[in-house]
Every structure is written in C-alpha cells, then in structure tokens.
Design an enzyme around this catalytic site. Structure first.
Site, PDB file in Angstrom:
ATOM      1  N   CYS A  77      40.839 -45.004  87.364  1.00  0.00           N
ATOM      2  CA  CYS A  77      40.247 -45.911  86.359  1.00  0.00           C
ATOM      3  C   CYS A  77      40.989 -45.841  85.030  1.00  0.00           C
ATOM      4  CB  CYS A  77      38.770 -45.599  86.188  1.00  0.00           C
ATOM      5  SG  CYS A  77      37.877 -45.931  87.718  1.00  0.00           S
ATOM      6  N   HIS A 131      36.141 -47.867  79.361  1.00  0.00           N
ATOM      7  CA  HIS A 131      36.092 -48.137  80.798  1.00  0.00           C
ATOM      8  C   HIS A 131      34.643 -48.414  81.192  1.00  0.00           C
ATOM      9  CE1 HIS A 131      36.423 -47.948  85.024  1.00  0.00           C
ATOM     10  NE2 HIS A 131      35.920 -46.736  85.149  1.00  0.00           N
ATOM     11  N   ASN A 142      32.358 -52.054  88.001  1.00  0.00           N
ATOM     12  CA  ASN A 142      33.487 -51.159  87.732  1.00  0.00           C
ATOM     13  C   ASN A 142      34.715 -51.701  88.462  1.00  0.00           C
ATOM     14  OD1 ASN A 142      35.344 -49.070  87.645  1.00  0.00           O
ATOM     15  ND2 ASN A 142      33.857 -47.462  88.149  1.00  0.00           N
TER      16      ASN A 142
HETATM   17  O1  UT7 Z   1      35.020 -45.070  87.326  1.00  0.00           O
HETATM   18  C1  UT7 Z   1      35.550 -43.830  87.645  1.00  0.00           C
HETATM   19  C2  UT7 Z   1      34.707 -42.681  87.289  1.00  0.00           C
HETATM   20  N1  UT7 Z   1      33.370 -42.801  87.839  1.00  0.00           N
HETATM   21  C3  UT7 Z   1      32.323 -42.616  87.071  1.00  0.00           C
HETATM   22  O2  UT7 Z   1      32.453 -42.405  85.881  1.00  0.00           O
HETATM   23  C4  UT7 Z   1      30.967 -42.613  87.728  1.00  0.00           C
HETATM   24  C5  UT7 Z   1      30.157 -41.435  87.256  1.00  0.00           C
HETATM   25  N2  UT7 Z   1      28.865 -41.294  87.959  1.00  0.00           N
HETATM   26  C6  UT7 Z   1      27.861 -42.183  87.765  1.00  0.00           C
HETATM   27  O3  UT7 Z   1      28.005 -43.162  87.050  1.00  0.00           O
HETATM   28  C7  UT7 Z   1      26.525 -41.878  88.404  1.00  0.00           C
HETATM   29  O4  UT7 Z   1      26.543 -40.569  88.895  1.00  0.00           O
HETATM   30  C8  UT7 Z   1      26.158 -42.858  89.574  1.00  0.00           C
HETATM   31  C9  UT7 Z   1      25.840 -44.219  89.000  1.00  0.00           C
HETATM   32  C10 UT7 Z   1      27.284 -42.952  90.574  1.00  0.00           C
HETATM   33  C11 UT7 Z   1      24.906 -42.352  90.278  1.00  0.00           C
HETATM   34  O5  UT7 Z   1      23.816 -42.203  89.343  1.00  0.00           O
HETATM   35  P1  UT7 Z   1      23.019 -40.829  89.244  1.00  0.00           P
HETATM   36  O6  UT7 Z   1      21.984 -41.015  88.211  1.00  0.00           O
HETATM   37  O7  UT7 Z   1      24.012 -39.708  89.033  1.00  0.00           O
HETATM   38  O8  UT7 Z   1      22.339 -40.747  90.652  1.00  0.00           O
HETATM   39  P2  UT7 Z   1      22.444 -39.589  91.749  1.00  0.00           P
HETATM   40  O9  UT7 Z   1      23.708 -39.719  92.515  1.00  0.00           O
HETATM   41  O10 UT7 Z   1      22.123 -38.272  91.119  1.00  0.00           O
HETATM   42  O11 UT7 Z   1      21.238 -39.978  92.675  1.00  0.00           O
HETATM   43  C12 UT7 Z   1      19.874 -39.907  92.208  1.00  0.00           C
HETATM   44  C13 UT7 Z   1      18.969 -40.422  93.293  1.00  0.00           C
HETATM   45  C14 UT7 Z   1      19.233 -39.816  94.660  1.00  0.00           C
HETATM   46  O12 UT7 Z   1      18.001 -39.731  95.349  1.00  0.00           O
HETATM   47  P3  UT7 Z   1      17.228 -38.318  95.469  1.00  0.00           P
HETATM   48  O13 UT7 Z   1      18.185 -37.389  96.127  1.00  0.00           O
HETATM   49  O14 UT7 Z   1      16.926 -37.920  94.047  1.00  0.00           O
HETATM   50  O15 UT7 Z   1      16.041 -38.679  96.259  1.00  0.00           O
HETATM   51  C15 UT7 Z   1      20.095 -40.845  95.340  1.00  0.00           C
HETATM   52  O16 UT7 Z   1      19.981 -40.799  96.751  1.00  0.00           O
HETATM   53  O17 UT7 Z   1      19.184 -41.833  93.448  1.00  0.00           O
HETATM   54  C16 UT7 Z   1      19.492 -42.120  94.806  1.00  0.00           C
HETATM   55  N3  UT7 Z   1      20.438 -43.238  94.839  1.00  0.00           N
HETATM   56  C17 UT7 Z   1      20.017 -44.518  94.879  1.00  0.00           C
HETATM   57  N4  UT7 Z   1      18.797 -45.078  94.903  1.00  0.00           N
HETATM   58  C18 UT7 Z   1      18.725 -46.416  94.925  1.00  0.00           C
HETATM   59  C19 UT7 Z   1      21.783 -43.200  94.840  1.00  0.00           C
HETATM   60  N5  UT7 Z   1      22.266 -44.453  94.870  1.00  0.00           N
HETATM   61  C20 UT7 Z   1      21.189 -45.277  94.903  1.00  0.00           C
HETATM   62  C21 UT7 Z   1      21.050 -46.683  94.938  1.00  0.00           C
HETATM   63  N6  UT7 Z   1      19.807 -47.200  94.952  1.00  0.00           N
HETATM   64  N7  UT7 Z   1      22.112 -47.505  94.952  1.00  0.00           N
END
Ligand code: UT7
Length: 330
Positions: free
Chosen positions: A116, A257, A287
């Site tokens: 990115c 970004h 993204n």
């Molecule tokens: O561009 C290059 C660099 N990349 C980045 O900078 C991305 C950095 N990371 C992020 O932006 C975030 O970590 C994400 C947007 C990818 C994910 O958000 P998060 O708040 O960190 O969510 P998480 O992965 O900790 O997941 C929280 C919960 C989980 O459920 P449980 O285990 O708490 O029951 C996931 O299974 O949300 C669930 N989850 C979803 N629920 C509904 C994960 N994806 C989804 C979804 N819809 N699409």
C-alpha cells in the site's frame, strides 16, 4: 539544495464501472453494511469484472486520459513507472505493457511492488530521476486489480479492497518552493507474517494443492496489521512535521492511505489536524492499495491551490510505511 524539483503537472484516473456495495457483499458472506461502515468506513468499491482485463487495462485508460488532458504526445515520455501489487503477470512488467498499449516508445521503466506504499515509494523514485536532470517527462501509474486476488468467501478481507488506476505526469520545476520536498521511508520484513499472498511465486509455485488451499488470495491478520499501522503511520507523519518545522496550520491537507477510517483518524489526531484537513474517499472506493493516495489526489484536485503543503502518509504490506512532504504546483 537541489535546484530542480519534481512536480505533478497532471493527474487522471480510471475507475471500473461495476460498483460492489456492502449490501451485495452481505449476500456473499456473513457481514453487514453496519459492520463494514463502523469498523472500516467503506460503503462501496469498484470492481473490474470483465475477463481478460488486468491492471494494464486500467493503467492504459488512465495514461491515455492523462496524455490527452496534458496535451502530451506519447513520444515525449522518457520514463514510465508502474506501482502495483497486482501486475498483469509476474513478468514482463506491467509498466512495459502499458507503455506499449499507449504508444510510449521512447521511454523505459519498470514496476515497483511496495504494498500500500506503492505510490510513496514510486513517487520518491520518480522524483529522484527528475531531480537528477536526466528526465523531463515521466509518467507514474498506480494501478491495482485487487479483486483478482481477493477471496470473496473470506469476510475478513473481501469487504476491504477495490480496483482503480491513476496516472500522473511528473516534470521538473526550477521553482524550488513547489513540488516534491522530502520523503521518509521505512520497511520491516516482520510484516510478511501478517499480510501476504502465499502462492504463485517462486517459493510456492501454483499447484492444484495451492489452489485448493486458497493460497492465491490475500491473507491478512487484521488486528496485528492494525496495531502496527495505527502507530507507525502517525509516527512517521509527525516525524515529517517535526523535521520541517511544520505546524498544523502550515499543512493544507493530509492525504492518507485509505485502509481504515480509524487509522486515518488516529493519524490526523496525532498531527493535530482538524477534520477538514484530512482528505478521505474510502467510503466510495475502499482500499485500492498503492493507488489510494493518488486516487484521493485526483478526486480532490480542484480543491488544491498552488503552494498548498500536502502530507502523504501510508502503511502497507511488507511492512512498508512512510511519508512525503509535497507542495502543490499548479
Ligand atoms: O492497507 C494495507 C494495510 N492494512 C491495514 O491497514 C488494515 C488494518 N486492519 C484493519 O483495518 C482491521 O483490522 C480490519 C478492518 C481488517 C478488521 O477490523 P477489526 O476491528 O480489527 O476486526 P477483527 O478482525 O478483530 O474482528 C472482530 C470481529 C471478529 O468476530 P469475533 O471473533 O469477535 O466473534 C470477526 O470474525 O469481527 C468479525 N468480522 C466480521 N464481522 C462482520 C471480521 N470481518 C467481518 C465482517 N463482517 N466483514
């Protein structure tokens, strides 16, 4: 001090027509508009649907628009660099394919893969070529067909990415108060454990097994990447301000970004910027990896005035991260 600076003198974009909304995604995986908007800030993203078209197709369209808008003949271009993590093929370089499709016959060039940070790394590279005095008209194309490596069965990653290409004409200026001022760049290979596409390269060449294990898709440990991104993107942006003695009021806009609204907000807050100085279009395009900063530049270009100080900051796969200090030149 350098007597030549590199300036962006034209910018055009190509966006695929197909709009993939959060509501459509919710019919494909267990997700919702509410979750995606509150955790990431994306409403919709563009997808290049047609078979047989890759990143070079979008790059070609953006470059052709750029040549027309800047009244530049393809023969005048002496360098074409393409920033992409989604090249048409592993080789030849997508830069070479775009040059051929656009009749750019007097240039050389290559691809830069910096996740990115594709725009930051490649703009820094092109600026150095221009500042050397050897190159007069360079094109930088940032293009990503992220949908080709996105797993639409994985709710952790499929809401995040979109497709787009942006082309910029980069030329020298002797007005050293304008253009590219400075870059601070970083890389830390620890990121390979958290954001990667396993198969398709020399380590795991494609086999039936790699396909069956879905190893040709993006894999991201979201929380880990978030932790690094949120601190490092803010740190490097503040470092750039301190290095150039820039106060919040000296900065016209931060162009970050577009990975996650929460990372963008945290960076803006650390820099002491008010919301009106932070440019965002993540809700429309998602993204688009190394293309996201120039896509914001293109989207908001009518806002900029000659002399506006801009800070570009990004964090991505690698890990790569960095910041560029740039003064708008037209
Ligand atoms: O561009 C290059 C660099 N990349 C980045 O900078 C991305 C950095 N990371 C992020 O932006 C975030 O970590 C994400 C947007 C990818 C994910 O958000 P998060 O708040 O960190 O969510 P998480 O992965 O900790 O997941 C929280 C919960 C989980 O459920 P449980 O285990 O708490 O029951 C996931 O299974 O949300 C669930 N989850 C979803 N629920 C509904 C994960 N994806 C989804 C979804 N819809 N699409």
């Amino acid at each position: 001090m350098n007597s030549i600076r590199a300036k962006i003198s034209g910018i055009e974009a190509y966006l695929p027509e197909y709009i993939l909304t959060n509501d459509e995604l919710a019919t494909m995986v267990d997700t919702s508009d509410e979750w995606i908007m509150s955790r990431v800030g994306i409403k919709e993203r563009r997808i290049l649907k047609q078979n047989g078209l890759g990143t070079s197709f979008m790059g070609e369209q953006a470059v052709k628009k750029l040549l027309a808008a800047t009244h530049t003949a393809p023969e005048e271009i002496d360098l074409l660099i393409c920033a992409t993590v989604s090249p048409d093929m592993l080789f030849p370089a997508t830069a070479n394919i775009i040059s051929d499709k656009c009749g750019i016959l007097n240039a050389w060039g290559y691809d830069i893969n910096a996740g990115c940070c594709g725009f930051l790394y490649s703009f820094y590279t092109v600026a150095n070529f221009i500042e050397s005095g050897r190159y007069k008209k360079a094109i930088l194309v940032c293009g990503e067909r992220m949908s080709g490596m996105t797993d639409y069965q994985d709710r952790n990653t499929c809401p995040l990415f979109g497709d787009a290409a942006v082309a910029m004409l980069i030329e020298p200026t002797s007005d050293v108060s304008l253009g590219f001022k400075d870059a601070i760049m970083h890389v830390d290979g620890v990121g390979r454990h958290y954001l990667y596409q396993t198969a398709g390269g020399s380590l795991y060449p494609p086999t039936a097994e790699t396909v069956e294990k879905r190893q040709h898709y993006i894999h991201q440990e979201g929380q880990q990447v978030f932790k690094y991104a949120v601190s490092r993107m803010a740190d490097v942006s503040v470092q750039m301000m301190e290095k150039h003695n820039l106060k919040a009021e000296d900065i016209a806009y931060l162009i970050p970004h577009q990975a996650n609204l929460r990372i963008i907000d945290a960076t803006g807050r650390r820099m002491g910027l008010t919301n009106d100085k932070i440019l965002i279009n993540i809700e429309k395009f998602g993204n688009t990896a190394g293309t996201s900063i120039p896509l914001v530049l293109w989207d908001f270009k009518d806002k900029f005035k000659k002399g506006d100080n801009l800070i570009f900051s990004a964090f991505g796969a690698g890990f790569t991260w960095g910041s560029i200090f740039y003064t708008w030149a037209y």
